[in-house]
Motif scaffolding. Structure first.
Motif, PDB file in Angstrom:
ATOM      1  N   ILE A 284      30.062  48.228  46.744  1.00 25.80           N
ATOM      2  CA  ILE A 284      31.026  48.545  45.692  1.00 25.80           C
ATOM      3  C   ILE A 284      30.938  50.012  45.269  1.00 25.80           C
ATOM      4  CG2 ILE A 284      31.017  46.176  44.851  1.00 25.80           C
ATOM      5  CD1 ILE A 284      29.303  47.099  42.486  1.00 25.80           C
TER       6      ILE A 284
ATOM      7  N   GLY B 224      32.422  52.727  46.238  1.00 25.30           N
ATOM      8  CA  GLY B 224      33.675  53.421  46.026  1.00 25.30           C
ATOM      9  C   GLY B 224      34.591  52.772  45.011  1.00 25.30           C
ATOM     10  N   THR B 225      34.181  51.627  44.467  1.00 25.92           N
ATOM     11  CA  THR B 225      35.030  50.886  43.531  1.00 25.92           C
ATOM     12  C   THR B 225      34.484  50.918  42.106  1.00 25.92           C
ATOM     13  OG1 THR B 225      35.583  49.376  45.350  1.00 25.92           O
ATOM     14  CG2 THR B 225      36.178  48.677  43.134  1.00 25.92           C
TER      15      THR B 225
ATOM     16  N   VAL C 195      40.291  44.889  42.499  1.00 22.89           N
ATOM     17  CA  VAL C 195      40.139  45.254  43.907  1.00 22.89           C
ATOM     18  C   VAL C 195      39.346  44.162  44.617  1.00 22.89           C
ATOM     19  CG1 VAL C 195      39.213  46.931  45.546  1.00 22.89           C
ATOM     20  CG2 VAL C 195      40.237  47.717  43.404  1.00 22.89           C
ATOM     21  N   HIS C 196      39.925  43.571  45.670  1.00 23.43           N
ATOM     22  CA  HIS C 196      39.241  42.500  46.396  1.00 23.43           C
ATOM     23  C   HIS C 196      38.098  43.084  47.216  1.00 23.43           C
ATOM     24  CE1 HIS C 196      39.203  39.156  49.608  1.00 23.43           C
ATOM     25  NE2 HIS C 196      38.625  38.689  48.513  1.00 23.43           N
ATOM     26  N   LEU C 197      36.882  42.673  46.905  1.00 24.20           N
ATOM     27  CA  LEU C 197      35.707  43.214  47.586  1.00 24.20           C
ATOM     28  C   LEU C 197      35.471  42.567  48.934  1.00 24.20           C
ATOM     29  CD1 LEU C 197      33.269  43.303  44.518  1.00 24.20           C
ATOM     30  CD2 LEU C 197      34.636  45.194  45.446  1.00 24.20           C
TER      31      LEU C 197
ATOM     32  N   ASN D 169      33.473  47.738  33.903  1.00 27.13           N
ATOM     33  CA  ASN D 169      34.121  47.242  35.113  1.00 27.13           C
ATOM     34  C   ASN D 169      34.221  45.727  35.024  1.00 27.13           C
ATOM     35  OD1 ASN D 169      33.868  49.749  37.262  1.00 27.13           O
ATOM     36  ND2 ASN D 169      32.155  49.689  35.826  1.00 27.13           N
TER      37      ASN D 169
ATOM     38  N   TRP E 142      36.249  40.178  43.114  1.00 27.60           N
ATOM     39  CA  TRP E 142      37.125  41.291  42.766  1.00 27.60           C
ATOM     40  C   TRP E 142      36.437  42.149  41.716  1.00 27.60           C
ATOM     41  CZ3 TRP E 142      38.630  36.332  43.565  1.00 27.60           C
ATOM     42  CH2 TRP E 142      39.687  36.091  44.459  1.00 27.60           C
TER      43      TRP E 142
ATOM     44  N   ARG F  80      32.894  52.074  38.611  1.00 31.63           N
ATOM     45  CA  ARG F  80      33.017  53.308  37.828  1.00 31.63           C
ATOM     46  C   ARG F  80      31.797  53.453  36.919  1.00 31.63           C
ATOM     47  NH1 ARG F  80      37.208  52.428  34.250  1.00 31.63           N
ATOM     48  NH2 ARG F  80      36.958  50.191  34.642  1.00 31.63           N
TER      49      ARG F  80
ATOM     50  N   ASP G  25      37.624  45.125  39.108  1.00 36.55           N
ATOM     51  CA  ASP G  25      38.797  45.838  38.585  1.00 36.55           C
ATOM     52  C   ASP G  25      40.020  45.584  39.458  1.00 36.55           C
ATOM     53  OD1 ASP G  25      37.366  46.849  36.445  1.00 36.55           O
ATOM     54  OD2 ASP G  25      36.817  48.691  37.480  1.00 36.55           O
TER      55      ASP G  25
END
Length: 205
Positions: free
Chosen positions: A138, A140-141, A122-124, A148, A118, A143, A120
């Motif tokens: 990653i 799009g996930t 969000v499950h990758l 992070n 994960w 930052r 942040d």
């Protein structure tokens, strides 16, 4: 007296041999191509800065460095009484702000046996195998320019649909090889491995 036909034949054969010899000569690898490839891909090692705990208890975090396994002691006696269960890893990722123009992959060189990650919250994704390298995209996930939170769960519990089911060695759980970030250009060829069901970044823009 020299045979004019044989003389002309020797001249033709000699002329043909010159381009053939040139085509067979070894060629030096162009340095420019190597420089372009190096500039198009960057690897950031993530072996330091991890916290770890065994089991689902929220307490008991301890600092570790990869490669790491929780069976480094109880898995050495050759028995089948070593710890098998979930282990949790966490760390902070921070990419420079200028990397926002890159495609970013989180790469695991080895984790045993079922791995979830994960970023942040969000499950990758999940990887079900203990002995192959794998990656999560990653881009799009993550930052760039900010902190992070990366959390990884690895379980070496016996799983009937993940081979091998039995062996004469310890199924050592954990992130037993390096973890890294792979930064590429926005347009790249496939980064998938033999364990991936399909290319993950083929000709991506």
């Amino acid at each position: 007296m020299a045979n004019p036909w044989l003389s002309r034949r020797r001249m033709v054969l000699s002329a043909a041999a010159v381009p053939l010899a040139l085509s067979m000569a070894p060629r030096a690898a162009p340095a420019a191509a190597a420089n372009v490839e190096a500039a198009a891909r960057e690897r950031i090692e993530l072996d330091d800065g991890w916290d770890f705990r065994f089991g689902d208890d929220e307490s008991g975090w301890e600092p570790v460095r990869l490669p790491h396994t929780w069976n480094d002691q109880d898995g050495q006696d050759g028995g089948d009484d070593y710890h098998r269960g979930p282990g949790w890893y966490r760390r902070t990722l921070r990419l420079p702000a200028e990397s926002s123009s890159s495609r970013v992959f989180l790469q695991f060189d080895g984790a045993n046996t079922v791995t979830d990650a994960w970023l942040d919250d969000v499950h990758l994704g999940q990887h079900r195998d203990g002995y192959t390298r794998f990656r999560f995209d990653i881009t799009g996930t993550v930052r760039p320019g900010a902190d992070n939170d990366l959390v990884v769960r690895v379980s070496n519990v016996h799983n009937a649909d993940v081979a091998p089911l039995s062996a004469d060695f310890t199924f050592a759980g954990g992130l037993y090889r390096s973890v890294s970030l792979q930064l590429t250009t926005r347009c790249t060829w496939t980064c998938s491995t033999t364990a991936d069901p399909a290319p993950t970044c083929a000709n991506a823009r």
